[in-house]
Design an enzyme around this catalytic site. Structure first.
Site, short mmCIF file in Angstrom:
data_model
loop_
_atom_site.label_atom_id
_atom_site.label_comp_id
_atom_site.label_asym_id
_atom_site.label_seq_id
_atom_site.Cartn_x
_atom_site.Cartn_y
_atom_site.Cartn_z
N ASN A 6 4.09 -2.22 0.13
CA ASN A 6 4.99 -1.10 0.42
C ASN A 6 4.36 -0.22 1.51
O ASN A 6 3.23 0.27 1.34
CB ASN A 6 5.22 -0.30 -0.86
CG ASN A 6 6.14 0.89 -0.65
OD1 ASN A 6 6.01 1.62 0.33
ND2 ASN A 6 7.05 1.11 -1.58
N ASP A 8 5.71 2.61 2.89
CA ASP A 8 6.30 3.96 2.97
C ASP A 8 5.31 5.01 3.48
O ASP A 8 5.66 5.90 4.25
CB ASP A 8 6.75 4.44 1.59
CG ASP A 8 7.99 3.72 1.10
OD1 ASP A 8 8.63 3.00 1.90
OD2 ASP A 8 8.32 3.88 -0.09
N HIS A 9 4.06 4.91 2.96
CA HIS A 9 3.15 6.02 3.24
C HIS A 9 2.54 5.97 4.64
O HIS A 9 1.91 6.93 5.07
CB HIS A 9 2.11 6.14 2.14
CG HIS A 9 2.76 6.52 0.84
ND1 HIS A 9 3.59 7.62 0.75
CD2 HIS A 9 2.80 5.91 -0.36
CE1 HIS A 9 4.08 7.69 -0.48
NE2 HIS A 9 3.62 6.66 -1.17
N HIS A 42 11.17 2.13 1.06
CA HIS A 42 12.15 2.91 0.30
C HIS A 42 12.84 3.87 1.26
O HIS A 42 12.20 4.79 1.78
CB HIS A 42 11.41 3.66 -0.81
CG HIS A 42 12.30 4.44 -1.74
ND1 HIS A 42 11.82 5.07 -2.86
CD2 HIS A 42 13.63 4.70 -1.72
CE1 HIS A 42 12.82 5.68 -3.49
NE2 HIS A 42 13.93 5.47 -2.81
N ARG A 44 14.87 6.82 1.46
CA ARG A 44 15.33 7.88 0.55
C ARG A 44 16.47 8.66 1.16
O ARG A 44 16.56 8.79 2.38
CB ARG A 44 14.17 8.85 0.24
CG ARG A 44 13.17 8.29 -0.75
CD ARG A 44 12.11 9.34 -1.06
NE ARG A 44 11.30 8.93 -2.20
CZ ARG A 44 11.55 9.28 -3.46
NH1 ARG A 44 12.56 10.08 -3.75
NH2 ARG A 44 10.78 8.86 -4.44
N ARG A 48 12.45 11.30 3.79
CA ARG A 48 11.15 11.97 3.93
C ARG A 48 10.09 11.07 4.57
O ARG A 48 9.12 11.57 5.13
CB ARG A 48 10.65 12.46 2.57
CG ARG A 48 10.26 11.35 1.64
CD ARG A 48 9.61 11.89 0.40
NE ARG A 48 10.58 12.53 -0.47
CZ ARG A 48 10.36 12.72 -1.76
NH1 ARG A 48 9.22 12.37 -2.31
NH2 ARG A 48 11.27 13.29 -2.52
N GLU A 69 14.02 -0.67 -1.24
CA GLU A 69 14.24 0.16 -2.42
C GLU A 69 15.22 1.25 -2.05
O GLU A 69 15.10 1.87 -0.98
CB GLU A 69 12.93 0.84 -2.85
CG GLU A 69 11.92 -0.08 -3.45
CD GLU A 69 10.63 0.66 -3.82
OE1 GLU A 69 10.60 1.91 -3.76
OE2 GLU A 69 9.67 -0.02 -4.14
N THR A 99 7.09 11.02 -6.21
CA THR A 99 7.33 9.58 -6.12
C THR A 99 8.31 9.23 -7.23
O THR A 99 8.63 10.08 -8.07
CB THR A 99 6.01 8.78 -6.22
OG1 THR A 99 6.30 7.38 -6.12
CG2 THR A 99 5.28 9.03 -7.53
N THR A 100 8.78 7.97 -7.24
CA THR A 100 9.75 7.56 -8.26
C THR A 100 9.18 7.85 -9.65
O THR A 100 8.07 7.45 -9.96
CB THR A 100 10.05 6.05 -8.11
OG1 THR A 100 10.26 5.79 -6.72
CG2 THR A 100 11.28 5.66 -8.89
N GLU A 150 11.99 -5.34 -11.65
CA GLU A 150 10.62 -4.89 -11.36
C GLU A 150 10.23 -3.96 -12.49
O GLU A 150 10.83 -2.89 -12.66
CB GLU A 150 10.54 -4.16 -10.02
CG GLU A 150 9.11 -3.69 -9.73
CD GLU A 150 9.00 -2.85 -8.47
OE1 GLU A 150 9.85 -2.96 -7.57
OE2 GLU A 150 8.04 -2.05 -8.42
N HIS A 190 4.07 0.01 -9.41
CA HIS A 190 3.96 1.46 -9.45
C HIS A 190 2.59 1.87 -9.99
O HIS A 190 2.24 1.55 -11.12
CB HIS A 190 5.06 2.14 -10.28
CG HIS A 190 5.38 3.50 -9.71
ND1 HIS A 190 4.62 4.61 -9.97
CD2 HIS A 190 6.32 3.89 -8.83
CE1 HIS A 190 5.11 5.63 -9.28
NE2 HIS A 190 6.14 5.23 -8.57
N GLY A 212 1.79 -0.08 -2.93
CA GLY A 212 1.88 0.71 -1.72
C GLY A 212 0.72 1.66 -1.53
O GLY A 212 -0.18 1.44 -0.72
N1 PXP Z 1 7.87 0.06 -7.05
C1 PXP Z 1 8.72 1.08 -6.90
C2 PXP Z 1 10.09 0.95 -7.43
C3 PXP Z 1 8.34 2.27 -6.25
O1 PXP Z 1 9.20 3.28 -6.10
C4 PXP Z 1 7.02 2.35 -5.73
C5 PXP Z 1 6.59 3.59 -5.01
O2 PXP Z 1 7.28 3.71 -3.81
C6 PXP Z 1 6.18 1.24 -5.89
C7 PXP Z 1 6.61 0.13 -6.58
C8 PXP Z 1 4.78 1.23 -5.36
O3 PXP Z 1 4.04 2.18 -6.02
P1 PXP Z 1 2.62 2.62 -5.44
O4 PXP Z 1 2.88 3.26 -4.12
O5 PXP Z 1 2.10 3.55 -6.47
O6 PXP Z 1 1.82 1.34 -5.30
#
Ligand code: PXP
Length: 237
Positions: A6, A8-9, A42, A44, A48, A69, A99-100, A150, A190, A212
């Site tokens: 992932n 995103d960050h 993701h 959003r 963001r 996502e 976060t989620t 998931e 997650h 991620g």
């Molecule tokens: N799965 C989902 C559904 C998520 O929302 C996230 C966070 O964006 C992740 C997995 C990955 O989580 P992490 O960034 O803590 O590894």
């Protein structure tokens, strides 16, 4: 065990300055080169981190699978139909969360989700739901017609006491076994990191992990290819 990275960050860092770098798409390509089997992002409602431009560029450039996502809204349905990721992962979304926060309440939204999932499947997109390790919620995932689930490993990852960690690990394991017995492909994610991933890797029903934050955080210090390769090594042990 496959690794879906992932990114995103990487976008979070860029958006902190509303700047042009770092490019999430570059991170995705490096992650793929290092061995990642899928790229996750993701989009959003509040944009963001990931922007629609990122999604377009990812779609055009990555060679593995794109997992998007998103919340089950009309706006996101239109985006998904345009971008056509291999997989859409439906997640709950609330504006003020960092976060989620947890899995989707599938039982409470069965009708909406069944219809929504069919619309995605009709255009050839596989659908996943991010779900807590709860037997009734998992059974509901099968009823609404998803291809895969998931399982949320958040509680396992966050547990401070060893006793709690073992309890939540057992929940994830039982949920994975149930989902698998219902004919669903099982992913998990997650909060997984370099210290807590191994017991999850041992759950044979789980075929893919979505990771991620831990990878991007490590990448900031040691570089992305190395961070991905270190995680892949843990997944193969
Ligand atoms: N799965 C989902 C559904 C998520 O929302 C996230 C966070 O964006 C992740 C997995 C990955 O989580 P992490 O960034 O803590 O590894």
């Amino acid at each position: 065990m496959r690794l879906a990275v992932n990114i995103d960050h990487v976008a979070t860092l860029r958006q902190a300055r509303k700047a042009k770098e770092p490019e999430p798409v570059l991170a995705a390509l490096l992650a793929e080169q290092a061995g990642a089997q899928a790229i996750v992002c993701h989009l959003r409602g509040d944009r963001r981190h990931i922007q629609e431009r990122d999604l377009r560029l990812l779609r055009e450039t990555i060679k593995t699978r794109l997992i998007l996502e998103m919340a089950a809204t009309d706006e996101m349905l239109a985006v998904a139909k345009k971008v056509k990721p291999e997989v859409v992962s439906l997640v709950p979304e609330s504006p003020n969360e960092v976060t989620t926060q947890g899995g989707l309440d599938v039982i409470g939204h069965k009708k909406h989700l069944s219809e929504y999932i069919q619309k995605l499947k009709r255009v050839g997109i596989r659908v996943s739901i991010f779900v807590d390790p709860d037997e009734e919620q998992i059974a509901a995932c099968q009823e609404v017609g998803v291809d895969l689930v998931e399982i949320n490993t958040g509680k396992y990852a966050e547990a401070e006491k060893e006793q709690d960690r073992m309890k939540y690990l057992e929940e994830v394991k039982r949920a994975a076994e149930l989902a698998n017995s219902l004919g669903l492909e099982v992913h998990a994610g997650h909060g997984l990191d370099y210290h807590n991933v191994q017991p999850i890797v041992e759950i044979k029903e789980i075929s893919e992990l979505s990771i991620g934050f831990a990878i991007v955080a490590r990448a900031a210090i040691i570089g992305l290819p190395e961070a991905v390769q270190e995680m892949l090594k843990l997944l193969s042990e």
